[in-house]
Motif scaffolding. Structure first.
Motif, PDB file in Angstrom:
ATOM      1  N   SER A 242      27.524 -46.680  -5.973  1.00 32.31           N
ATOM      2  CA  SER A 242      28.647 -47.045  -5.110  1.00 32.31           C
ATOM      3  C   SER A 242      29.745 -47.713  -5.924  1.00 32.31           C
ATOM      4  CB  SER A 242      28.189 -48.007  -4.001  1.00 32.31           C
ATOM      5  OG  SER A 242      27.808 -49.260  -4.568  1.00 32.31           O
ATOM      6  N   VAL A 243      30.917 -47.812  -5.304  1.00 31.21           N
ATOM      7  CA  VAL A 243      32.011 -48.656  -5.808  1.00 31.21           C
ATOM      8  C   VAL A 243      32.327 -49.578  -4.644  1.00 31.21           C
ATOM      9  CG1 VAL A 243      34.363 -48.722  -6.707  1.00 31.21           C
ATOM     10  CG2 VAL A 243      32.885 -46.778  -7.241  1.00 31.21           C
ATOM     11  N   SER A 244      31.813 -50.789  -4.689  1.00 34.81           N
ATOM     12  CA  SER A 244      31.725 -51.602  -3.469  1.00 34.81           C
ATOM     13  C   SER A 244      32.663 -52.802  -3.437  1.00 34.81           C
ATOM     14  CB  SER A 244      30.288 -52.076  -3.273  1.00 34.81           C
ATOM     15  OG  SER A 244      29.829 -52.789  -4.404  1.00 34.81           O
ATOM     16  N   ASP A 245      33.725 -52.798  -4.220  1.00 32.57           N
ATOM     17  CA  ASP A 245      34.644 -53.930  -4.197  1.00 32.57           C
ATOM     18  C   ASP A 245      35.927 -53.582  -3.470  1.00 32.57           C
ATOM     19  OD1 ASP A 245      33.302 -56.053  -5.509  1.00 32.57           O
ATOM     20  OD2 ASP A 245      33.526 -55.014  -7.415  1.00 32.57           O
ATOM     21  N   SER A 246      36.641 -54.608  -3.044  1.00 36.09           N
ATOM     22  CA  SER A 246      37.907 -54.435  -2.350  1.00 36.09           C
ATOM     23  C   SER A 246      39.014 -54.104  -3.343  1.00 36.09           C
ATOM     24  CB  SER A 246      38.272 -55.718  -1.604  1.00 36.09           C
ATOM     25  OG  SER A 246      38.503 -56.772  -2.545  1.00 36.09           O
ATOM     26  N   ARG A 247      40.172 -53.721  -2.814  1.00 42.07           N
ATOM     27  CA  ARG A 247      41.323 -53.434  -3.686  1.00 42.07           C
ATOM     28  C   ARG A 247      41.664 -54.643  -4.553  1.00 42.07           C
ATOM     29  NH1 ARG A 247      45.935 -50.074  -3.437  1.00 42.07           N
ATOM     30  NH2 ARG A 247      45.260 -49.241  -1.418  1.00 42.07           N
ATOM     31  N   GLU A 248      41.734 -55.800  -3.936  1.00 40.91           N
ATOM     32  CA  GLU A 248      42.114 -57.006  -4.675  1.00 40.91           C
ATOM     33  C   GLU A 248      41.127 -57.300  -5.803  1.00 40.91           C
ATOM     34  OE1 GLU A 248      43.062 -61.757  -3.841  1.00 40.91           O
ATOM     35  OE2 GLU A 248      42.339 -60.463  -2.221  1.00 40.91           O
ATOM     36  N   ASP A 272      33.759 -44.328  -1.859  1.00 35.95           N
ATOM     37  CA  ASP A 272      33.685 -44.756  -3.265  1.00 35.95           C
ATOM     38  C   ASP A 272      34.839 -44.158  -4.069  1.00 35.95           C
ATOM     39  OD1 ASP A 272      31.266 -46.150  -2.803  1.00 35.95           O
ATOM     40  OD2 ASP A 272      30.148 -44.274  -2.967  1.00 35.95           O
ATOM     41  N   ILE A 273      35.191 -42.903  -3.774  1.00 36.67           N
ATOM     42  CA  ILE A 273      36.315 -42.269  -4.465  1.00 36.67           C
ATOM     43  C   ILE A 273      37.625 -42.927  -4.035  1.00 36.67           C
ATOM     44  CG2 ILE A 273      37.486 -40.085  -4.933  1.00 36.67           C
ATOM     45  CD1 ILE A 273      34.594 -40.263  -5.974  1.00 36.67           C
ATOM     46  N   GLU A 274      37.732 -43.261  -2.752  1.00 31.65           N
ATOM     47  CA  GLU A 274      38.930 -43.955  -2.266  1.00 31.65           C
ATOM     48  C   GLU A 274      39.135 -45.268  -3.015  1.00 31.65           C
ATOM     49  OE1 GLU A 274      39.465 -44.429   1.975  1.00 31.65           O
ATOM     50  OE2 GLU A 274      38.138 -42.739   2.362  1.00 31.65           O
ATOM     51  N   ARG A 275      38.040 -45.981  -3.264  1.00 28.92           N
ATOM     52  CA  ARG A 275      38.162 -47.291  -3.929  1.00 28.92           C
ATOM     53  C   ARG A 275      38.541 -47.137  -5.401  1.00 28.92           C
ATOM     54  NH1 ARG A 275      33.165 -48.276  -0.910  1.00 28.92           N
ATOM     55  NH2 ARG A 275      33.731 -49.329   1.035  1.00 28.92           N
ATOM     56  N   LEU A 276      38.156 -46.032  -6.033  1.00 28.64           N
ATOM     57  CA  LEU A 276      38.593 -45.818  -7.415  1.00 28.64           C
ATOM     58  C   LEU A 276      40.108 -45.786  -7.502  1.00 28.64           C
ATOM     59  CD1 LEU A 276      36.138 -43.074  -8.779  1.00 28.64           C
ATOM     60  CD2 LEU A 276      36.149 -45.518  -9.321  1.00 28.64           C
ATOM     61  N   ALA A 277      40.752 -45.304  -6.452  1.00 34.50           N
ATOM     62  CA  ALA A 277      42.218 -45.242  -6.441  1.00 34.50           C
ATOM     63  C   ALA A 277      42.847 -46.629  -6.416  1.00 34.50           C
ATOM     64  CB  ALA A 277      42.689 -44.427  -5.244  1.00 34.50           C
ATOM     65  N   PHE A 278      42.055 -47.677  -6.142  1.00 35.97           N
ATOM     66  CA  PHE A 278      42.584 -49.042  -6.160  1.00 35.97           C
ATOM     67  C   PHE A 278      42.824 -49.550  -7.579  1.00 35.97           C
ATOM     68  CE2 PHE A 278      40.090 -49.923  -1.973  1.00 35.97           C
ATOM     69  CZ  PHE A 278      41.027 -49.167  -1.275  1.00 35.97           C
ATOM     70  N   LEU A 279      42.190 -48.907  -8.582  1.00 37.11           N
ATOM     71  CA  LEU A 279      42.379 -49.344  -9.972  1.00 37.11           C
ATOM     72  C   LEU A 279      43.828 -49.066 -10.369  1.00 37.11           C
ATOM     73  CD1 LEU A 279      39.037 -47.894 -11.364  1.00 37.11           C
ATOM     74  CD2 LEU A 279      39.548 -50.302 -10.921  1.00 37.11           C
ATOM     75  N   PRO A 280      44.601 -50.086 -10.696  1.00 39.20           N
ATOM     76  CA  PRO A 280      46.064 -49.939 -10.768  1.00 39.20           C
ATOM     77  C   PRO A 280      46.592 -49.025 -11.866  1.00 39.20           C
ATOM     78  CG  PRO A 280      45.359 -52.112 -11.549  1.00 39.20           C
ATOM     79  CD  PRO A 280      44.159 -51.462 -10.939  1.00 39.20           C
ATOM     80  N   LYS A 281      45.832 -48.830 -12.953  1.00 40.90           N
ATOM     81  CA  LYS A 281      46.334 -48.000 -14.050  1.00 40.90           C
ATOM     82  C   LYS A 281      45.477 -46.758 -14.304  1.00 40.90           C
ATOM     83  CE  LYS A 281      48.714 -51.726 -16.506  1.00 40.90           C
ATOM     84  NZ  LYS A 281      48.891 -52.419 -17.804  1.00 40.90           N
ATOM     85  N   LEU A 282      44.613 -46.439 -13.368  1.00 39.38           N
ATOM     86  CA  LEU A 282      43.686 -45.322 -13.565  1.00 39.38           C
ATOM     87  C   LEU A 282      44.444 -43.993 -13.643  1.00 39.38           C
ATOM     88  CD1 LEU A 282      40.618 -44.716 -13.745  1.00 39.38           C
ATOM     89  CD2 LEU A 282      40.722 -44.141 -11.310  1.00 39.38           C
ATOM     90  N   GLU A 283      44.142 -43.195 -14.691  1.00 40.74           N
ATOM     91  CA  GLU A 283      44.806 -41.896 -14.843  1.00 40.74           C
ATOM     92  C   GLU A 283      43.858 -40.795 -15.323  1.00 40.74           C
ATOM     93  OE1 GLU A 283      47.908 -42.854 -17.590  1.00 40.74           O
ATOM     94  OE2 GLU A 283      46.594 -42.720 -19.347  1.00 40.74           O
ATOM     95  N   ASP A 284      42.621 -41.137 -15.664  1.00 46.36           N
ATOM     96  CA  ASP A 284      41.668 -40.151 -16.182  1.00 46.36           C
ATOM     97  C   ASP A 284      40.299 -40.427 -15.572  1.00 46.36           C
ATOM     98  OD1 ASP A 284      40.059 -38.447 -17.619  1.00 46.36           O
ATOM     99  OD2 ASP A 284      40.548 -39.256 -19.595  1.00 46.36           O
ATOM    100  N   VAL A 285      39.795 -39.462 -14.773  1.00 47.07           N
ATOM    101  CA  VAL A 285      38.515 -39.639 -14.078  1.00 47.07           C
ATOM    102  C   VAL A 285      37.610 -38.450 -14.366  1.00 47.07           C
ATOM    103  CG1 VAL A 285      37.379 -39.739 -11.821  1.00 47.07           C
ATOM    104  CG2 VAL A 285      39.447 -41.057 -12.220  1.00 47.07           C
ATOM    105  N   LYS A 286      36.343 -38.746 -14.633  1.00 48.65           N
ATOM    106  CA  LYS A 286      35.308 -37.715 -14.713  1.00 48.65           C
ATOM    107  C   LYS A 286      34.246 -38.060 -13.680  1.00 48.65           C
ATOM    108  CE  LYS A 286      35.766 -36.232 -19.545  1.00 48.65           C
ATOM    109  NZ  LYS A 286      36.934 -37.031 -19.940  1.00 48.65           N
ATOM    110  N   ALA A 287      33.936 -37.080 -12.813  1.00 51.04           N
ATOM    111  CA  ALA A 287      32.957 -37.309 -11.750  1.00 51.04           C
ATOM    112  C   ALA A 287      32.202 -36.022 -11.449  1.00 51.04           C
ATOM    113  CB  ALA A 287      33.642 -37.842 -10.501  1.00 51.04           C
ATOM    114  N   LYS A 288      31.645 -35.417 -12.478  1.00 52.02           N
ATOM    115  CA  LYS A 288      30.835 -34.211 -12.294  1.00 52.02           C
ATOM    116  C   LYS A 288      29.381 -34.597 -12.008  1.00 52.02           C
ATOM    117  CE  LYS A 288      33.479 -31.133 -15.360  1.00 52.02           C
ATOM    118  NZ  LYS A 288      33.397 -30.255 -16.557  1.00 52.02           N
ATOM    119  N   GLY A 289      28.694 -33.724 -11.271  1.00 51.43           N
ATOM    120  CA  GLY A 289      27.269 -33.906 -11.062  1.00 51.43           C
ATOM    121  C   GLY A 289      26.894 -35.055 -10.154  1.00 51.43           C
TER     122      GLY A 289
END
Length: 461
Positions: A242-248, A272-289
């Motif tokens: 999981s990615v279980s933290d808030s945006r803040e 969990d994918i929605e919360r990854l979008a909270f990371l302010p500088k995220l530009e490269d994601v790998k999520a296979k398998g």
């Protein structure tokens, strides 16, 4: 005087045999003792990089042996030393290391027998410009590093500790002393938890901790607390579920994170994918398998991920174009538009405000078209269903078999019943032309006539 070919007296021969056996046993014991003690860094260095084994080339420094050194002659030493899988257990003479390695920047000591941080520290302390150190596959389980010994790692920028089973306490000792450390590799070390450190390592930019047994996001949270400047976090082949933290919280934990690799993790919810979008500088994601994506097609996986991650420019290693993003976001709207209001993700409403409500895509029937026509052969007329995807040549073969027509040649004429009074019959001449190009419709007619051979010959001219 006895000839040198004369036989040795029995007693002398017995003494010689005993002496040879004794020398052989001594040599065997010495060899066994050497194997138990292992080779030294200096022994392996001088063996590999002597002129007989290592050619002189660009970036290689020719080093003469220092006075009193057991190493004879010269060594051809590059600034990147690879001494892996060589049985090294000890450092060797400090002065020799300092004399030979003053220019060395990178050192690979992987797959050796180093199990004492004192020996490793002796090597590192005498290589003043060392930036890269690989200690992978050395048996460092249960071997603790004293803080006083760790000071020699202060210049190291890249440290590889893959499959060393090194403890978190030792990792913390290293990161606290290696004030310029930028990249740390901790794969295959059997970690199922992360031990917190009292002091952070603000210099670290990349952490690769793949192939461990991390499962709870709470453990990943500790990595953000210890390494606040991380730009790249590689968590592949862990069971993080999981990615279980808030945006803040995510913005505070990983303010600089640009790349995250969650391949083969345990993520199973779109939240969990929605919360990854909270990371302010995220530009490269790998999520296979990941389990979340198993029910979808390859195309749906990429589109649904991409639509949820608006800032990502690299997804699973492939660049994202503006056109691909728009197509993905439109597919996302259509995918969810029939869901109940309470099940709609937040991203759906954002995209609807951008594109508006989209009409469902028209389903196009791509199955082969067919039509009913009358086939006329003399006085005989039969209604036949024709596939319009076939060619004129295919139709001729079909009619010969269906109507048992002669095989010596036929001609086909298409008669459009609505336009026949104006256009007249049109001969179907081109064998490779598809029937649909003639715009044949239900109720039209195809007349079959035999080919007539010309009676004219050269003698008549």
């Amino acid at each position: 005087m006895l000839s040198r070919f004369a036989k040795t007296p029995p007693q002398a021969k017995t003494e010689r045999v005993l002496r040879e056996k004794t020398l052989k046993m001594a040599a065997t014991m010495e060899s066994s003792s050497d194997e138990e003690e292992g080779c030294t860094f200096i022994q392996v260095l001088s063996e590999k990089y002597n002129p007989e084994n290592f050619p002189y080339g660009q970036g290689v420094v020719v080093m003469p042996s220092p006075p009193g050194s057991p190493v004879k002659g010269r060594l051809f030493l590059p600034n990147m030393l690879v001494l892996s899988d060589a049985g090294i257990r000890k450092a060797g003479d400090r002065s020799d290391i300092a004399a030979f390695c003053a220019h060395v920047l990178e050192l690979d000591l992987s797959h050796n027998q180093l199990n004492d941080w004192a020996e490793i520290s002796t090597i590192v302390s005498n290589i003043p410009h060392l930036e890269f150190l690989n200690l992978s596959m050395n048996p460092l389980s249960g071997v603790e590093l004293e803080p006083s010994m760790a000071e020699v790692f202060s210049r190291v920028r890249q440290l590889v500790l893959i499959n060393t089973q090194v403890s978190w306490d030792t990792v913390h000792t290293l990161t606290q002393q290696a004030q310029e450390l930028e990249e740390l590799f901790l794969c295959l070390n059997g970690y199922n938890t992360v031990s917190e450190s009292q002091k952070s390592c603000p210099s670290l930019r990349l952490l690769q901790i793949t192939d461990n047994q991390l499962k709870e996001w709470a453990e990943v949270r500790k990595l953000g607390q210890m390494y606040p400047s991380l730009k790249t976090l590689i968590l592949a082949n862990n069971s993080v579920d999981s990615v279980s933290d808030s945006r803040e919280t995510l913005e505070q934990l990983f303010p600089n994170l640009r790349t995250i690799n969650l391949n083969n993790s345990g993520l199973s919810k779109w939240e969990d994918i929605e919360r990854l979008a909270f990371l302010p500088k995220l530009e490269d994601v790998k999520a296979k398998g990941i389990p979340l994506l198993q029910p979808y097609t390859t195309h749906e996986r990429r589109c649904l991920l991409l639509a949820q991650l608006p800032s990502v420019v690299l997804l699973n290693g492939s660049a994202v174009s503006d056109g691909e993003r728009e197509d993905a976001e439109r597919l996302f709207i259509r995918y969810y538009q029939d869901c109940p209001e309470q099940e709609l993700p937040e991203r759906y409403h954002i995209l609807v405000s951008k594109y508006g409500q989209l009409a469902p895509l028209v389903e196009v029937d791509l199955s082969p078209r067919s039509t009913m026509v009358d086939i006329r052969w003399g006085d005989r007329v039969e209604a036949v269903s024709l596939s319009l995807e076939q060619t004129v040549g295919d139709l001729k073969k079909h009619l010969r078999a269906l109507l048992q027509l002669p095989t010596n040649g036929i001609r086909l004429f298409y008669i459009d019943r609505e336009m026949c009074s104006v256009l007249g019959p049109e001969e179907l001449k081109c064998s490779s032309r598809a029937l649909h190009s003639y715009r044949i419709r239900d109720g039209d007619e195809i007349e079959v006539v035999p080919k007539v051979k010309s009676r004219c010959s050269s003698s008549d001219l």
